[in-house]
Motif scaffolding. Structure first.
Motif, PDB file in Angstrom:
ATOM      1  N   ASP A 151     -28.365  -7.745 -13.357  1.00 29.99           N
ATOM      2  CA  ASP A 151     -27.068  -8.048 -14.150  1.00 29.99           C
ATOM      3  C   ASP A 151     -26.235  -7.140 -13.693  1.00 29.99           C
ATOM      4  O   ASP A 151     -26.369  -5.816 -14.047  1.00 29.99           O
ATOM      5  N   THR A 179     -22.879  -7.133 -14.729  1.00 32.18           N
ATOM      6  CA  THR A 179     -21.779  -7.255 -15.781  1.00 32.18           C
ATOM      7  C   THR A 179     -21.619  -5.759 -16.301  1.00 32.18           C
ATOM      8  O   THR A 179     -20.257  -5.505 -16.128  1.00 32.18           O
ATOM      9  N   PRO A 180     -22.599  -4.945 -16.686  1.00 28.66           N
ATOM     10  CA  PRO A 180     -22.045  -3.642 -16.950  1.00 28.66           C
ATOM     11  C   PRO A 180     -21.365  -2.737 -16.000  1.00 28.66           C
ATOM     12  O   PRO A 180     -20.470  -1.964 -16.232  1.00 28.66           O
ATOM     13  N   LEU A 188     -19.542  -3.767 -13.357  1.00 29.74           N
ATOM     14  CA  LEU A 188     -18.489  -4.344 -13.050  1.00 29.74           C
ATOM     15  C   LEU A 188     -17.140  -3.988 -14.231  1.00 29.74           C
ATOM     16  O   LEU A 188     -16.021  -3.590 -13.957  1.00 29.74           O
ATOM     17  N   ASP A 189     -17.842  -4.008 -15.458  1.00 30.91           N
ATOM     18  CA  ASP A 189     -17.232  -3.431 -16.641  1.00 30.91           C
ATOM     19  C   ASP A 189     -16.639  -2.019 -16.359  1.00 30.91           C
ATOM     20  O   ASP A 189     -15.517  -1.368 -16.714  1.00 30.91           O
ATOM     21  N   VAL A 190     -17.694  -1.115 -15.957  1.00 30.40           N
ATOM     22  CA  VAL A 190     -17.049   0.183 -15.706  1.00 30.40           C
ATOM     23  C   VAL A 190     -16.122   0.411 -14.692  1.00 30.40           C
ATOM     24  O   VAL A 190     -15.273   1.088 -14.527  1.00 30.40           O
ATOM     25  N   PHE A 237     -13.894  -1.644 -13.555  1.00 30.43           N
ATOM     26  CA  PHE A 237     -12.718  -1.991 -14.033  1.00 30.43           C
ATOM     27  C   PHE A 237     -12.004  -1.041 -15.154  1.00 30.43           C
ATOM     28  O   PHE A 237     -10.827  -1.132 -14.993  1.00 30.43           O
ATOM     29  N   ILE A 238     -12.764  -0.534 -15.806  1.00 34.26           N
ATOM     30  CA  ILE A 238     -12.365   0.521 -16.550  1.00 34.26           C
ATOM     31  C   ILE A 238     -11.721   1.608 -16.089  1.00 34.26           C
ATOM     32  O   ILE A 238     -10.576   2.199 -16.106  1.00 34.26           O
TER      33      ILE A 238
END
Length: 136
Positions: free
Chosen positions: A16, A18-19, A21-23, A25-26
Motif C-alpha cells: 500500500d 498511500t501513506p 504518497l501522503d508523506v 505530498f506533505i
C-alpha cells in the motif's frame, strides 16, 4: 449435498503506497511554502566594493543600472521615468518591502540618483545601494 470449498485469498500481497504518497505530498507543500524566491533584476552588474557593506535580507525589489546607462527592473529594460510606476505596481504585493539599487561601478552617478529618487517618490522609505564586501 456436496460442499464446495473456495480458496479465497484473504489478504492482498501488494504494498500500500498511500501513506508514502501522503508523506511525499506533505513534504512538497512544506518546501514550497517555506522556500524563499530570489528575485533578480535581469542583468549582471559589477558592483563597487565597500568595507562597510553588509547583507540585507529584506530587499524585494531590485533595480539594476548598467555602465552603459540602461535601467533594468523585473528582468526587462525600462526607462528611468517609468521606474516610479513599476515600483508602485510591485509594492502592491509587499508594501513594507525595500528597494535595492544595483549600480555598476562605472554607471553615471546622476542616473543612479534619478533611479533612487524615483523609488522614493513611489513611497519606498528604505532604498539601499548594493555593494560587494571588500576581499570577495
Amino acid at each position: 449435498m456436496r460442499m464446495r470449498r473456495h480458496h479465497q485469498q484473504d489478504e492482498d500481497t501488494g504494498i500500500d503506497l498511500t501513506p508514502m504518497l501522503d508523506v511525499v505530498f506533505i513534504m512538497l507543500i512544506f518546501f514550497i511554502v517555506t522556500s524563499s524566491f530570489i528575485k533578480e533584476s535581469g542583468v549582471e552588474v559589477q558592483r563597487p566594493q565597500a568595507g562597510s557593506a553588509t547583507a540585507q535580507d529584506k530587499g524585494n525589489i531590485l533595480i539594476a543600472v548598467t555602465a552603459d546607462g540602461q535601467v533594468w527592473l523585473d528582468k526587462q529594460p525600462v526607462d528611468v521615468r517609468s521606474v516610479r510606476a513599476h515600483v508602485e505596481r510591485m509594492r502592491v504585493d509587499r508594501p513594507e518591502g525595500s528597494v535595492v539599487v544595483q549600480a555598476d561601478r562605472d554607471a553615471r552617478t546622476g542616473l543612479v540618483v534619478q533611479v533612487m529618487d524615483q523609488a522614493r517618490l513611489a513611497g519606498v522609505r528604505d532604498v539601499a545601494l548594493a555593494a560587494s564586501a571588500e576581499g570577495r
